[in-house]
Each structure stands twice: as structure tokens, then as C-alpha cells.
Design a protein around this motif. Structure first.
Motif: not given
Length: 252
Positions: A70-71, A94-101, A149-153
Motif C-alpha cells: 500500500v505504500d 506508472n504512478v505511485k502514491i507514497f505516504g498512505l502508511s 510529473g508529481q502531485t503532492t497533497m
């Protein structure tokens, strides 16, 4: 590939290649997952603590209970047709989401009488790098390009109320989530798209600046579609887990 880069778009169509095996052969919880007993007076507190304890472990998969890594969380591909103020056709890969954990869990509570789950968390920072291809208009500005690119929330607060049904199978009871209402509120969103307009730095920097200056307006325009996307993934994760782990195994 979960693409929270979709925070740029109002979606009409969406392809999420995110497959979880669903079968009803009960398995035991992994030994490092905390187990709670509904007969204990403080079992709800136990479930909350088990959730907090389990999140940091999700940097690796647990295939025996249908939990992927998940992370970071990966979704291979998403195609989006935009409309309204964010009228852009987009393709992400090829998008990865970092920070869910790293979520701060505020609530994770089952009500077995009402058959609901209420979950509430805040994610300090979700980073979503990946590849993109876009063509259209954002806030009356033309946008075209492809690259990375990158999106940061920042400080994304998520609350969801889920309804479920109980499914009996081979003497065991399983949970099947059938509905999820979700509200997502970010404190801030930062966008960065490289190589817009075939690498024209001036135009690209201007569009990135427009997006970042107007992130709240952009998010307001696409909030419903964005929430729908995350809801689908959230339901897939939960149903994948509870298709393998019975109520008796998880809570008795």
C-alpha cells in the motif's frame, strides 16, 4: 495505479487496473496483525489500536489476506476525459502514491448492529509521481504535453462511512462492503508537470503556477470525480481483505 493527479480533471470515464482476488476460503490473520475480541468491553478501542499498529506494516504485501503493498500503492494506467473548467483529456501511467502508511488515524469503528464502518484519517503528505499525457483547457488556459510529473497533497483529511452485508460461507461469516460515502479535504495541493508544450519552459512554468495558485478552485471542480476514484480503490482493498478473513477470525 491510483492517480491522484486526477485532482486536475472532471472524469467521465475511468479505467483502473487494480485487481484483487476474491474468494471465500477463510484464512488466519498474519501473526503480526493485532486481533480483537468482540466479547471484550474495550474491543472497539482494540480495533482502533490494531489499525494504528497495522498501517506502518503496509510497506510490504500480505498476499495471504489480499493486501498488496500500500505504500507505495501502484495503479498501472488511468484514462480520463475532462469537462467543465478542467476540460483536459489525460492519460497517466506508472504512478505511485507514497505516504498512505503514515496516516494519522482519528477513527476506525465497526458497528455490527448497523453494519457500518466509520473511518477517519489525516495524511500529512501524499506524493504521487508518474508519467502523464494531457491535451485540453484548464481554467481557460490551453494545456498540452507529456512527460513526468508529481502531485503532492498536504494534510489530506478523509472521512468515509461504509455500509456492508454479511455473507455466510462454509460456516463462516464474511463482510462485503456495498456502499461508501467519502469526504476528502486537502489543506493544500501542489502540482508539477514537466515538459509541457514540448519543453517550453516559460509556458510550462506559467501553467504550473496557475495550477498551484488556483489549486482550491481546481479541486472544487473535480472533487466528486476524484472522491469516486478513491472510493473504488478503498472498497477494493477492504473487500479483498474481508473476502479472505472472516468476522470470526478477525474479531472473535
Amino acid at each position: 495505479m491510483i492517480v491522484i493527479l486526477v485532482a486536475l480533471i472532471t472524469m467521465k470515464s475511468l479505467i483502473v487496473l487494480f485487481v484483487l482476488c476474491v474468494c471465500c476460503q477463510s484464512v488466519k490473520l498474519p501473526l503480526n496483525f493485532k486481533k480483537c475480541n468482540r466479547k471484550e468491553p474495550k474491543w472497539k478501542e482494540c480495533v482502533f489500536e490494531a489499525t494504528i499498529d497495522g498501517l506502518p506494516q503496509l510497506t510490504k504485501p500480505f498476499p495471504e489476506v489480499n493486501i498488496p503493498t500500500v505504500d507505495p500503492l501502484e495503479v498501472p494506467e488511468i484514462n480520463i476525459e475532462g469537462s467543465g473548467r478542467v476540460a483536459v483529456n489525460q492519460h497517466f501511467s506508472n504512478v505511485k502514491i507514497f505516504g498512505l502508511s503514515t496516516a494519522k488515524v482519528d477513527k476506525f469503528e465497526f458497528d455490527f448492529d448497523k453494519k457500518t464502518l466509520v473511518a477517519e484519517s489525516t495524511f500529512p503528505e501524499l506524493r504521487m509521481p508518474g508519467n502523464y499525457k494531457v491535451d485540453g483547457m484548464i481554467l481557460l488556459f490551453p494545456v498540452k504535453g507529456e512527460g513526468t510529473g508529481q502531485t503532492t497533497m498536504i494534510n489530506l483529511h478523509v472521512k468515509s462511512v461504509l455500509d456492508y452485508e454479511e455473507v455466510k460461507k462454509k460456516g463462516k461469516t464474511y463482510i462485503k462492503f456495498v456502499k461508501s460515502e467519502m469526504k476528502m479535504t486537502p489543506e493544500k495541493i501542489h502540482f508539477r508537470f514537466d515538459n509541457l508544450f514540448d519543453g517550453d519552459k516559460t509556458l510550462g512554468d506559467n501553467i504550473n503556477q496557475v495550477l498551484n495558485d488556483n489549486w482550491a478552485v481546481v479541486y472544487e471542480d473535480i472533487e466528486d470525480s476524484y472522491t469516486e476514484l478513491v472510493n473504488r480503490i478503498w472498497l477494493s482493498l477492504l473487500n479483498g481483505f474481508f473476502s479472505k478473513v472472516s468476522i470470526e477470525e478477525a474479531f472473535d
